[in-house]
Design a protein around this motif. Structure first.
Motif, mmCIF file in Angstrom:
data_model
loop_
_atom_site.group_PDB
_atom_site.id
_atom_site.type_symbol
_atom_site.label_atom_id
_atom_site.label_comp_id
_atom_site.label_asym_id
_atom_site.label_seq_id
_atom_site.Cartn_x
_atom_site.Cartn_y
_atom_site.Cartn_z
ATOM 1 N N VAL A 27 0.876 -1.062 -0.002
ATOM 2 C CA VAL A 27 -0.146 -0.060 0.053
ATOM 3 C C VAL A 27 0.719 1.241 0.192
ATOM 4 C CG1 VAL A 27 -1.697 1.538 1.341
ATOM 5 C CG2 VAL A 27 -1.967 -0.875 1.070
ATOM 6 N N LEU A 28 1.760 1.340 0.887
ATOM 7 C CA LEU A 28 2.654 2.413 1.024
ATOM 8 C C LEU A 28 3.721 2.525 0.003
ATOM 9 C CD1 LEU A 28 2.868 2.651 4.870
ATOM 10 C CD2 LEU A 28 1.420 3.803 3.502
ATOM 11 N N ILE A 29 4.612 1.442 -0.383
ATOM 12 C CA ILE A 29 5.411 1.595 -1.269
ATOM 13 C C ILE A 29 5.154 1.570 -2.571
ATOM 14 C CG2 ILE A 29 7.585 0.682 -2.040
ATOM 15 C CD1 ILE A 29 8.209 -0.187 0.634
ATOM 16 N N ASP A 30 4.544 0.525 -3.135
ATOM 17 C CA ASP A 30 3.748 0.361 -4.461
ATOM 18 C C ASP A 30 2.629 1.459 -4.743
ATOM 19 O OD1 ASP A 30 5.564 -1.597 -4.658
ATOM 20 O OD2 ASP A 30 4.009 -3.164 -4.585
ATOM 21 N N GLY A 31 2.112 1.566 -3.716
ATOM 22 C CA GLY A 31 0.725 2.264 -4.036
ATOM 23 C C GLY A 31 0.799 3.719 -3.841
ATOM 24 N N LEU A 32 1.775 4.405 -2.761
ATOM 25 C CA LEU A 32 1.785 5.757 -2.488
ATOM 26 C C LEU A 32 3.253 6.072 -2.878
ATOM 27 C CD1 LEU A 32 -0.329 6.143 0.890
ATOM 28 C CD2 LEU A 32 -0.853 6.387 -1.424
ATOM 29 N N GLY A 33 3.791 5.340 -3.135
ATOM 30 C CA GLY A 33 5.373 5.698 -3.615
ATOM 31 C C GLY A 33 6.249 5.978 -2.754
ATOM 32 N N PRO A 40 -6.947 9.568 -0.595
ATOM 33 C CA PRO A 40 -6.220 8.483 -1.298
ATOM 34 C C PRO A 40 -4.877 8.645 -1.370
ATOM 35 C CG PRO A 40 -7.513 9.921 -2.739
ATOM 36 C CD PRO A 40 -7.903 10.353 -1.678
ATOM 37 N N GLN A 41 -4.339 10.027 -1.032
ATOM 38 C CA GLN A 41 -2.835 10.084 -1.376
ATOM 39 C C GLN A 41 -2.171 10.346 -0.070
ATOM 40 O OE1 GLN A 41 -1.312 9.367 -4.233
ATOM 41 N NE2 GLN A 41 -3.420 8.819 -5.009
ATOM 42 N N SER A 42 -2.789 10.269 1.099
ATOM 43 C CA SER A 42 -2.289 10.626 2.293
ATOM 44 C C SER A 42 -1.814 9.165 2.945
ATOM 45 C CB SER A 42 -3.183 11.172 3.212
ATOM 46 O OG SER A 42 -2.968 11.363 4.613
ATOM 47 N N VAL A 43 -0.537 9.259 3.700
ATOM 48 C CA VAL A 43 0.194 8.242 4.475
ATOM 49 C C VAL A 43 -0.617 8.200 5.671
ATOM 50 C CG1 VAL A 43 2.225 7.717 5.494
ATOM 51 C CG2 VAL A 43 2.484 8.555 3.207
ATOM 52 N N LEU A 44 -0.906 9.178 6.269
ATOM 53 C CA LEU A 44 -1.661 9.349 7.552
ATOM 54 C C LEU A 44 -3.144 8.749 7.548
ATOM 55 C CD1 LEU A 44 -0.766 12.849 8.983
ATOM 56 C CD2 LEU A 44 0.175 10.695 9.764
ATOM 57 N N ALA A 45 -3.682 8.730 6.374
ATOM 58 C CA ALA A 45 -4.949 8.151 6.280
ATOM 59 C C ALA A 45 -4.810 6.563 6.432
ATOM 60 C CB ALA A 45 -5.546 8.344 4.998
ATOM 61 N N VAL A 46 -3.751 6.073 6.132
ATOM 62 C CA VAL A 46 -3.466 4.594 6.417
ATOM 63 C C VAL A 46 -2.842 4.404 7.707
ATOM 64 C CG1 VAL A 46 -1.992 2.528 5.600
ATOM 65 C CG2 VAL A 46 -2.933 4.375 3.914
ATOM 66 N N MET A 47 -1.898 5.079 8.182
ATOM 67 C CA MET A 47 -1.237 5.019 9.374
ATOM 68 C C MET A 47 -2.057 5.372 10.976
ATOM 69 S SD MET A 47 1.289 3.155 8.388
ATOM 70 C CE MET A 47 1.915 3.110 9.856
ATOM 71 N N VAL A 48 -3.002 6.462 10.860
ATOM 72 C CA VAL A 48 -3.832 6.597 11.802
ATOM 73 C C VAL A 48 -4.574 5.495 12.312
ATOM 74 C CG1 VAL A 48 -5.810 8.038 12.795
ATOM 75 C CG2 VAL A 48 -3.750 9.154 11.747
ATOM 76 N N PRO A 49 -5.311 4.722 11.305
ATOM 77 C CA PRO A 49 -5.898 3.470 11.767
ATOM 78 C C PRO A 49 -5.098 2.573 12.192
ATOM 79 C CG PRO A 49 -6.711 4.302 9.665
ATOM 80 C CD PRO A 49 -5.661 5.027 9.855
ATOM 81 N N VAL A 50 -3.826 2.459 11.573
ATOM 82 C CA VAL A 50 -2.793 1.399 12.294
ATOM 83 C C VAL A 50 -2.531 1.681 13.640
ATOM 84 C CG1 VAL A 50 -0.576 0.503 11.869
ATOM 85 C CG2 VAL A 50 -1.932 0.788 10.126
ATOM 86 N N GLY A 51 -2.129 2.796 13.847
ATOM 87 C CA GLY A 51 -1.922 3.267 15.372
ATOM 88 C C GLY A 51 -2.878 3.012 16.356
ATOM 89 N N ILE A 52 -4.335 3.433 15.862
ATOM 90 C CA ILE A 52 -5.376 3.207 16.715
ATOM 91 C C ILE A 52 -5.532 1.614 17.070
ATOM 92 C CG2 ILE A 52 -7.847 3.422 17.448
ATOM 93 C CD1 ILE A 52 -7.825 5.777 15.282
ATOM 94 N N ASP A 96 -6.256 -6.434 -4.835
ATOM 95 C CA ASP A 96 -4.874 -5.869 -4.418
ATOM 96 C C ASP A 96 -4.950 -5.400 -3.216
ATOM 97 O OD1 ASP A 96 -6.338 -2.819 -4.197
ATOM 98 O OD2 ASP A 96 -7.113 -3.595 -6.195
ATOM 99 N N ALA A 97 -3.824 -4.922 -2.596
ATOM 100 C CA ALA A 97 -3.547 -4.583 -1.152
ATOM 101 C C ALA A 97 -4.607 -3.574 -0.585
ATOM 102 C CB ALA A 97 -2.188 -4.134 -1.262
ATOM 103 N N HIS A 98 -4.689 -2.512 -1.332
ATOM 104 C CA HIS A 98 -5.680 -1.312 -1.104
ATOM 105 C C HIS A 98 -6.885 -2.128 -0.651
ATOM 106 C CE1 HIS A 98 -8.234 2.048 -1.239
ATOM 107 N NE2 HIS A 98 -7.370 2.863 -0.793
ATOM 108 N N THR A 99 -7.598 -2.553 -1.593
ATOM 109 C CA THR A 99 -8.850 -3.223 -1.435
ATOM 110 C C THR A 99 -9.104 -4.163 0.031
ATOM 111 O OG1 THR A 99 -9.289 -3.249 -3.787
ATOM 112 C CG2 THR A 99 -10.650 -4.488 -2.726
ATOM 113 N N ALA A 100 -7.787 -5.229 0.037
ATOM 114 C CA ALA A 100 -7.836 -5.928 1.276
ATOM 115 C C ALA A 100 -7.787 -4.925 2.492
ATOM 116 C CB ALA A 100 -6.645 -6.758 0.994
ATOM 117 N N LEU A 101 -6.903 -3.885 2.365
ATOM 118 C CA LEU A 101 -6.971 -3.124 3.901
ATOM 119 C C LEU A 101 -8.341 -2.535 4.113
ATOM 120 C CD1 LEU A 101 -4.504 -2.034 5.530
ATOM 121 C CD2 LEU A 101 -4.603 0.010 4.443
#
Length: 401
Positions: A242-248, A307-319, A371-376
């Motif tokens: 998600v972060l490397i392939d998807g968000l670069g 969709p282009q925000s790293v925090l949009a992914v990592m905030v749920p992870v942190g919680i 894909d990974a984004h859909t799975a997440l």
């Protein structure tokens, strides 16, 4: 017959020894992850073939706990720990010298079998000596090591690879296993007295597991552990894509982003350590389920809104990681509280649920979605809903009693 109190160990010694034993499992799972492409070339195999070494290790790790726990109920925690970690060292040496993928499979299976003692015995050692808030406090310390290690091990593996081949990684694992053996031989004390031991017979073992699996007071917390760690290992498998392939992100930027995961879990454990003497295990689990519900909702909405925000992914992870810090020691202590007479079997079965949940979470994330984004954004909310549903069903059951 009156059962005398075991000599045992202090809370600090129990936590240190248990934590180091537990750390060996995730260390061996992720330390050699950076070397997988190199192993593919050296052994003349495929990416899929090398990835199967992870599956072999994970499966042996989960299943062998079901043997290790009952053995420790019969022969004691310390002696079984020494035997299993000797097996782990042997497996590490086989992997180090592996000339082919087939031999590497064998070594990884032996490793996984031996290292299963870490989770099963650490929990049994705690249950032998402590209950209530004290048990939760010690399990929180052990749990911190268990979950932080996978975040640190790949970096350590990359550093080791700078100085040599992938074979050195397994030499490091063997050295860690020898250190555990030395610790068990010189610093650990037996926590299970001889008069409290039970026979190692198939009928007794199956009877113990049948008792545990038919007891809602054991099964419900174990299911919560299973779901919680299926979510953790699910997004752990997905985040690189998600972060490397998807968000670069670059590998360094990815490592920095992952500090959110590690930092959140450390903060959660410190908070649980401070609150465990004030709040009971039930309240801690309630807080955890609320956090997971919020995390699941965030996984479902934030990546779509930003969709282009790293925090949009990592905030749920942190919680989610804070939620794990709250639920894991509480659920483990609750599952084992009423089964002191079969603590080894109970510790093994909770470990099986936890490791098995992680295996299923990572397998599902990698196979059921396009894909990974859909799975997440789909899998994580579903896991959160399932965990909350299990807890609500259990609450309704308790009210009827």
């Amino acid at each position: 017959m009156t059962i005398s109190r075991p000599v045992g160990m202090s809370a600090r010694r129990t936590a240190i020894i248990g934590g180091l034993m537990v750390a060996t499992g995730p260390l061996s799972l992720t330390l050699y992850a950076p070397a997988l492409p190199t192993i593919v070339g050296d052994l003349g195999t495929t990416d899929a073939g090398v990835k199967l070494t992870l599956t072999v290790y994970f499966a042996a790790f989960a299943l062998a706990q079901l043997i290790c726990g009952p053995l420790s109920d019969r022969f004691g925690r310390r002696s079984v720990g020494i035997a299993f970690f000797a097996i782990y060292v042997l497996g590490s040496l086989v992997c180090m010298a592996a000339p082919s993928l087939e031999v590497l499979f064998i070594g990884r299976f032996i490793q996984g079998f031996g290292v299963s003692a870490g989770v099963a015995l650490s929990r049994a050692m705690v249950r032998d000596q402590f209950v209530g808030s004290e048990a939760i406090r010690i399990l929180t310390m052990i749990n911190l090591i268990l979950t932080v290690t996978p975040a640190v091990a790949p970096t350590l593996g990359s550093v080791i690879l700078l100085g040599g081949s992938w074979h050195y990684l397994f030499l490091v694992m063997a050295g860690f296993g020898l250190a555990i053996l030395a610790l068990l031989g010189t610093g650990a004390r037996e926590t299970l007295p001889p008069e409290a031991r039970i026979p190692f017979r198939p009928g007794v073992i199956l009877g113990n597991y049948r008792t545990l699996l038919s007891a809602p007071d054991f099964l419900i917390p174990s299911l919560l552990l299973c779901l919680t760690f299926s979510g953790f290992h699910g997004f752990t498998a997905l985040l690189p894509f998600v972060l490397i392939d998807g968000l670069g992100l670059t590998p360094f930027q990815f490592a920095m982003a992952m500090l959110v995961q590690t930092g959140s879990f450390i903060a959660g454990n410190l908070l649980v350590g401070a609150l465990s003497t004030r709040l009971g295990g039930t309240r801690l689990m309630t807080v955890a389920l609320v956090l997971m519900g919020v995390s699941g909702l965030a996984f479902a909405t934030l990546p779509a809104l930003y969709p282009q925000s790293v925090l949009a992914v990592m905030v749920p992870v942190g919680i989610w990681m804070v939620g794990i810090a709250f639920i894991s020691p509480s659920a483990t202590a609750a599952a084992m509280a009423g089964f002191g007479g079969m603590a080894g079997a109970a510790g093994a079965l909770t470990g099986f649920f936890q490791v098995g949940g992680g295996f299923l979470g990572s397998l599902t994330a990698g196979t059921l979605f396009p894909d990974a984004h859909t799975a997440l954004v789909i899998q994580m909310p579903i896991v959160a809903i399932l965990a909350i549903a299990v807890a609500l069903i259990d609450r309704r059951r308790r009210k009827r009693q």
